[in-house]
Design an enzyme around this catalytic site. Structure first.
Site, PDB file in Angstrom:
ATOM      1  N   GLU A 182       5.161  -5.108 -13.826  1.00 58.63           N
ATOM      2  CA  GLU A 182       5.333  -3.648 -13.794  1.00 58.63           C
ATOM      3  C   GLU A 182       6.565  -3.014 -13.466  1.00 58.63           C
ATOM      4  OE1 GLU A 182       3.297  -3.403 -16.022  1.00 58.63           O
ATOM      5  OE2 GLU A 182       1.768  -4.712 -16.165  1.00 58.63           O
TER       6      GLU A 182
ATOM      7  N   CYS B  89       5.221   5.619 -11.232  1.00 61.26           N
ATOM      8  CA  CYS B  89       6.430   4.454 -11.879  1.00 61.26           C
ATOM      9  C   CYS B  89       5.898   5.214 -13.899  1.00 61.26           C
ATOM     10  CB  CYS B  89       5.610   3.334 -12.111  1.00 61.26           C
ATOM     11  SG  CYS B  89       4.296   3.156 -12.208  1.00 61.26           S
TER      12      CYS B  89
END
Length: 465
Positions: free
Chosen positions: A214, A248
């Site tokens: 990720e 993110c």
């Protein structure tokens, strides 16, 4: 600090425990999830204080919203659906193999490793753990060394609520992380920067350890011609300056028709003033974690100024006791593509706003770069929405808002290309940490013996083979 021998001993203990109980039942899994929720709910004030110490200042409401509530919601969702997720799935059988039966058996992998980042040190350590425990695995977590207070609290609470053979926390720095990634884990999930993700992938490859990465990237927000500018500014501002941009999936930059750029800038000014009446000093505005990260961000902004970019600071830098600092929300207008601001993930409170010709140009801009973790688009036109879905790639898509796809437990969360590989969360996470095992049960009376050698040509023709 965990040395390599202690790390190996912890892994071996979990591997032995898994071998002794390779398929935990529903009640055991639900109990582990309940303890994870209790650990988080009962100690939410301690969690907020620890994260606040690590950041210098983290808005408490943001910690409760993005760290505590997300974990509790994920546990509730998993416990509610776990019985269905665990149930074997029937699979159709070709007529030539009937009356045989087929099914898919979902089985735990074994020992799952999680390497968590510093930006959401509680959320991104425990959300994957929810999925891994639901799937029946043992779990090892390596939290970030950049959030020592939170990592120590996580270690202490996990020791209190779990046996080390169920769930354990490994403390240490970069060397410990390297040793952790080199363990022969049954699955490894890493959240962080793409460069570190490549190192993790290389270390895991030595053991053929399956990985989920990720990462992040240049998440665009496209403001289409029909968008309400005030609403778009509000939702982009929320997504961008939550945790001071250290998310993110935060909007990295905005693409908007050049003719609407001036009006959008004014809408952003008003929105930031409404969100933070005391400016950067507001209790609801978080600090940027770490001197190195602040220096990187300031270098980006200085480069943009040196190249003649229009820079609009919507607040002042605020120094904090203990050496931390808050960096203000800042707009950078029409930076050119060669600047580090446009080449690298920003991961901070700077927001480039780029004027483009039209939606075609915006789509071209997105497709010219690496595939992002998310894409945000503001439009009420169904045709434009469908076009964006069909002509771009990203880990997730949100229309007329930002971030909230990650708050839906039933939606997979993950990236594509440079923004990551694999997805977790909800049933997708359960499957990520499970082996979907193919099972075929041959009937007592069957006709497959007719296919034994010597082969009967007439039978093969009859079966269409």
């Amino acid at each position: 600090m965990t040395d390599v021998r202690e790390l190996q001993a912890q892994f071996d203990a979990q591997r032995r425990a898994f071998a002794a109980e390779p398929y935990p039942g529903l009640a055991i899994r639900r109990d582990r999830l309940a303890r994870l929720a209790t650990l988080t709910r009962r100690h939410r004030d301690e969690i907020a204080r620890a994260i606040g110490r690590d950041f210098g200042h983290r808005a408490e409401a943001e910690t409760r919203l993005a760290e505590v509530a997300t974990v509790l919601q994920a546990v509730r969702h998993a416990r509610r659906h776990l019985r269905r997720w665990m149930r074997p799935r029937r699979a159709p059988v070709p007529w030539r193999l009937k009356p045989g039966r087929a099914r898919i058996h979902r089985q735990p992998l074994g020992v799952v490793g999680i390497i968590a980042p510093s930006n959401y040190p509680w959320n991104l350590a425990l959300l994957p753990a929810v999925d891994a425990l639901a799937a029946g695995n043992r779990v090892m977590i390596k939290p970030s060394e950049h959030t020592p207070a939170t990592s120590e609290l996580l270690s202490r609470l996990v020791d209190r609520y779990f046996g080390a053979e169920e769930l354990c926390v490994v403390l240490g720095g970069v060397e410990t992380a390297r040793d952790f990634a080199a363990l022969p884990l049954d699955h490894l999930l890493f959240t962080g920067h793409a460069d570190t993700g490549r190192e993790v992938a290389r270390a895991a490859a030595a053991n053929l350890t399956p990985i989920t990465l990720e990462l992040g990237g240049k998440t665009p927000a496209i403001v289409c011609r029909d968008a309400d500018l005030a609403k778009a500014a509000e939702r982009i501002a929320f997504g961008k300056w939550l945790n001071a941009g250290q998310t993110c999936i935060a909007p990295d930059h905005v693409l908007i028709e050049a003719s609407r750029l001036g009006a959008f800038i004014e809408a952003m000014r008003r929105t930031v003033a409404d969100f933070y009446p005391r400016g950067t000093a507001s209790e609801d505005y978080s600090a940027v974690l770490g001197a190195r990260q602040r220096a990187r961000l300031e270098g980006m902004l200085e480069e943009a100024r040196d190249h003649g970019c229009r820079v609009i600071a919507l607040g002042e830098r605020v120094e904090l006791p203990g050496g931390g600092a808050k960096l203000p929300p800042t707009l950078v207008i029409d930076p050119h593509e060669g600047l580090s601001l446009m080449r690298e993930e920003i991961f901070g409170p700077w927001l480039p706003i780029v004027g483009v010709r039209d939606l075609d140009a915006a789509i071209g801009h997105v497709n010219a770069g690496p595939r992002p973790l998310a894409l945000y688009a503001f439009t009420d036109d169904p045709g434009q929405r469908q076009r964006l879905l069909e002509t771009t790639h990203s880990g997730g898509v949100v229309f007329n808002d930002t971030l909230w796809h990650n708050a839906v437990p039933a939606l997979p969360f993950g990236g594509v290309g440079e923004s990551g590989m694999g997805a977790y969360q909800g049933e997708a996470g359960f499957l990520r940490f499970s082996l979907e095992r193919s099972v075929f049960l041959q009937a007592r009376h069957n006709a497959v013996g007719l296919l034994n050698p010597p082969y009967r040509r007439w039978l093969l023709r009859l079966l269409g083979l």
